[in-house]
Write a protein that holds these residues in place. Structure first.
Motif, short mmCIF file in Angstrom:
data_model
loop_
_atom_site.label_atom_id
_atom_site.label_comp_id
_atom_site.label_asym_id
_atom_site.label_seq_id
_atom_site.Cartn_x
_atom_site.Cartn_y
_atom_site.Cartn_z
N PRO A 1 -5.92 11.76 1.33
CA PRO A 1 -5.49 12.70 0.27
C PRO A 1 -5.06 14.06 0.81
N HIS A 2 -5.54 14.44 1.99
CA HIS A 2 -5.17 15.74 2.55
C HIS A 2 -3.87 15.67 3.36
N ARG A 3 -3.34 14.49 3.52
CA ARG A 3 -2.14 14.33 4.35
C ARG A 3 -0.96 13.73 3.59
N ALA A 4 -1.25 13.04 2.49
CA ALA A 4 -0.23 12.23 1.83
C ALA A 4 1.00 13.05 1.43
N LEU A 5 0.80 14.18 0.77
CA LEU A 5 1.94 14.94 0.28
C LEU A 5 2.77 15.51 1.42
N ASP A 6 2.14 15.84 2.53
CA ASP A 6 2.89 16.34 3.69
C ASP A 6 3.74 15.24 4.31
N GLU A 7 3.32 13.99 4.17
CA GLU A 7 4.09 12.88 4.72
C GLU A 7 5.33 12.58 3.89
N LEU A 8 5.26 12.92 2.61
CA LEU A 8 6.40 12.63 1.72
C LEU A 8 7.38 13.79 1.75
N ALA A 9 7.98 13.98 2.91
CA ALA A 9 8.95 15.06 3.12
C ALA A 9 9.92 14.63 4.20
N ARG B 1 0.84 -1.21 0.00
CA ARG B 1 0.00 0.00 0.00
C ARG B 1 0.87 1.26 0.00
N ILE B 2 1.95 1.24 0.75
CA ILE B 2 2.82 2.42 0.83
C ILE B 2 3.41 2.75 -0.53
N VAL B 3 4.01 1.75 -1.19
CA VAL B 3 4.67 2.04 -2.46
C VAL B 3 3.65 2.38 -3.55
N THR B 4 2.47 1.77 -3.48
CA THR B 4 1.43 2.09 -4.45
C THR B 4 0.93 3.52 -4.26
N ASP B 5 0.72 3.91 -2.99
CA ASP B 5 0.28 5.28 -2.73
C ASP B 5 1.38 6.29 -2.99
N PRO C 1 0.11 10.21 -13.31
CA PRO C 1 0.71 9.74 -12.06
C PRO C 1 -0.16 10.07 -10.86
N ARG C 2 -0.24 9.11 -9.93
CA ARG C 2 -1.17 9.26 -8.81
C ARG C 2 -0.93 10.53 -8.02
N LEU C 3 0.33 10.86 -7.74
CA LEU C 3 0.61 12.03 -6.91
C LEU C 3 0.34 13.33 -7.67
N THR C 4 0.52 13.32 -8.98
CA THR C 4 0.13 14.48 -9.79
C THR C 4 -1.37 14.65 -9.75
N HIS C 5 -2.12 13.55 -9.84
CA HIS C 5 -3.59 13.57 -9.73
C HIS C 5 -4.01 14.13 -8.37
N LEU C 6 -3.36 13.66 -7.32
CA LEU C 6 -3.69 14.12 -5.98
C LEU C 6 -3.39 15.60 -5.81
N HIS C 7 -2.24 16.03 -6.28
CA HIS C 7 -1.85 17.44 -6.17
C HIS C 7 -2.83 18.32 -6.93
N ALA C 8 -3.27 17.89 -8.12
CA ALA C 8 -4.21 18.69 -8.90
C ALA C 8 -5.56 18.80 -8.19
N ARG C 9 -5.98 17.73 -7.53
CA ARG C 9 -7.25 17.80 -6.78
C ARG C 9 -7.17 18.81 -5.66
#
Length: 599
Positions: A495-503, A458-462, A586-594
């Motif tokens: 989705p509201h936390r994922a990008l903050d965790e990747l830091a 799940r981690i690598v997929t997300d 890409p999933r993270l580009t999709h998430l960022h755009a949302r």
């Protein structure tokens, strides 16, 4: 058909495999082709232009657009596409149908080293330089001399009517001059100064601003007992450099001048150590075996720029650095990396890049014109690998590409950089799940991944299977050893936390996604926003996109292609119809755009 001894064409039997026996093609001089039966009729000037363009990039797919430009420059007729097919058909009849193949987007001409003089030339020069590196100067002189004997005058003198063909001729001339300089230095070390002075006299007159060539010629004059002539030539050269470029003589010419003033040969020094300006190779590097092998092979045999293209976070820089470290033996004059983007992927300012160039060249000037001239001169005279990392546009890349010579350039970028022309392109895709899990295991320990395999997947997929994202996730989990993998997977699923965790520290994937977003045109942002409103899927087709964009197929396809050219959307690597193609956001580009949309 070939021209017989009486001037008439005669029929040459073609083997069943569609090739010509004993085919020999020449670019190092006037374009020509012959077999064991005699010379081949290559047809009209325009048909010969097509062949020259293909031979200028052998065994490489050339787009129909580039071939059209080679034939007609900026004024192709309406029938250009049909005319091009006629010329290709004529060339297939002349040199063999099997070797000139149509591929998606263009044509590729297959030739061997025994069939094309430029390929033989390059192989002999590589072998000669390798011998010189081993200080086997006798062997080096023989190999380089054999290569130079293939030269039969300026390339394509009758076919320089278009910029692509002029570029081919100029590139071949530059490679020839580089080989002449290598041969001259080797022969000087063997004590053959008179031979070098005579051989280089005409070339030195015709290329007065090529400093390495001038240095070899001046040293040859001096060591052949013509010191006064050498000093006078140096004084004239110094005035010309100042007048035309506003530059003093470079380090090699200054060293030559010191020898002339001292009136004694400089003792042969050990080969200068290779200049290495690379980031450390990461120890946490897994997967990419096929991609690494392809990139290393492309760089080792490159005759044109190599472009490594892929989306945000796909690991372009890491792969480029790995390949550059692997190729130490192939580039004895050095391996350099020039960062054209900052830590967030934003283009660095011209002054910052200029300061890096001044430091690398050891020159005390910030003048862009002088730096560009010195940079081109350095590239023309050194067998080095230069990595231009994070190129945002073709204009930036072209300003730093070598015009000719032995240097090889690897360009990394997010966008396709179509303006690079006939570059060797490698498209880098996200990891597979096993590759991503292998990297995560390397970062946090295989025991943690094995203890919670579902959470690890799940981690690598997300993370979108992006190496940079997996690396950030692994770095955080390595530091937070108490944090269960399933709990961290839940954070990434939010989705509201994922990008903050990747830091980790100052490194945030969000910064690169922000930069990508801000470089998009308003219509591209609108397209991305509409696509992101639907739930993310690994791939979608034109029908799905049309519904999301509320557009008919033709305008929907145009909108998708603009995102592909912006490096945001991934497309199939093989030619398929628009309705059969599957695209990937890409999933993270999709998430960022949302997250850019108002709540």
């Amino acid at each position: 058909m070939v021209a017989g001894l009486n001037g008439r064409s005669v029929t040459v039997p073609t083997p069943a495999d569609g090739t010509r026996p004993g085919l020999r093609l020449r670019l190092l001089g006037q374009l020509s082709a012959e077999t064991d039966h005699g010379p081949l009729n290559l047809g009209s000037v325009k048909q010969r232009a097509v062949l020259a363009a293909l031979l200028g990039h052998p065994n490489t797919l050339l787009s129909t657009d580039l071939l059209t430009e080679a034939v007609w420059e900026d004024e192709p007729p309406r029938s250009a596409h049909k005319n091009l097919q006629v010329y290709v058909s004529g060339l297939r009849a002349a040199i063999g149908a099997a070797r000139l193949v149509h591929r998606p987007g263009g044509y590729e001409l297959h030739v061997t080293e025994q069939e094309l003089d430029t390929l033989r030339f390059d192989a002999l020069v590589r072998a000669g330089r390798d011998a010189a590196t081993r200080q086997d100067d006798g062997r080096a002189a023989l190999l380089l001399g054999e290569a130079l004997r293939l030269w039969d005058g300026p390339p394509l003198p009758e076919l320089r009517h278009s910029s692509p063909l002029r570029a081919v001729a100029e590139r071949l001339t530059g490679r020839y001059l580089g080989a002449v300089e290598d041969w001259g230095e080797v022969e000087l070390r063997l004590g053959h100064a008179g031979r070098v002075a005579g051989a280089l006299a005409d070339l030195a007159d015709r290329h007065p601003l090529r400093e390495r060539l001038q240095a070899v010629h001046l040293l040859a004059l001096h060591r052949a007992g013509r010191r006064a002539e050498a000093l006078a030539a140096f004084a004239q050269l110094r005035q010309q450099l100042s007048r035309e470029l506003g530059l003093p003589p470079g380090p090699e010419l200054e060293a030559c001048h010191r020898e002339l003033l001292a009136d004694r040969p400089t003792p042969r020094a050990a080969r200068r150590p290779a200049r290495t300006e690379l980031p450390p190779d990461t120890t946490a590097f897994t997967g990419r075996e096929a991609e690494t092998a392809e990139l290393v092979h492309a760089l080792r045999h490159a005759e044109r720029p190599v472009a490594l293209i892929g989306p945000v976070g796909v690991g372009k820089t890491a792969l480029a650095v790995r390949a550059a470290h692997t190729l130490r033996d192939a580039f004895p004059d050095g391996r350099l990396l020039i960062r054209l983007g900052d830590a967030a992927g934003r283009p660095r300012g011209r002054q910052a890049v200029a300061a890096d160039l001044a430091r690398l060249l050891a020159v005390d000037t910030a003048d862009p014109t002088q730096l560009a001239a010195r940079w081109r001169e350095w590239l023309a005279e050194h067998r080095a690998l230069v990595v231009l990392d994070g190129v945002a546009d073709e204009r930036t890349a072209h300003a730093l590409l070598p015009p000719d010579g032995p240097a090889t350039v690897l360009v990394t970028g997010r966008t396709p950089l179509v303006g690079l022309g006939a570059a060797h392109r490698l498209d880098l895709a996200p990891f597979t799940v096993p590759e991503a899990l292998a990297l995560l295991s390397l970062l946090i320990g295989a025991h943690r991944v094995d203890a919670a395999p579902a959470a690890a997947e799940r981690i690598v997929t997300d993370c979108g299977l992006l190496p940079s994202a997996v690396r950030l996730a692994g770095g955080k989990l390595a530091a937070l050893r108490h944090l269960p993998l399933d709990e961290f997977a839940d954070r990434l699923a939010d989705p509201h936390r994922a990008l903050d965790e990747l830091a980790v520290g100052e490194t945030r994937l969000r910064d690169h996604l922000d930069t990508q977003w801000h470089t998009l045109a308003p219509d591209q942002r609108a397209t991305l926003t509409h696509l992101a409103r639907l739930p993310w899927t690994p791939a979608f087709d034109l029908t799905h996109a049309g519904r999301a964009l509320d557009l008919d197929p033709a305008p929907a396809l145009a909108a998708l292609e603009r995102l592909i050219l912006a490096g945001v959307l991934l497309c199939p690597t093989e030619e398929v119809s628009a309705h059969a193609a599957h695209y990937a956001l890409p999933r993270l580009t999709h998430l960022h755009a949302r997250l850019q949309q108002p709540a």
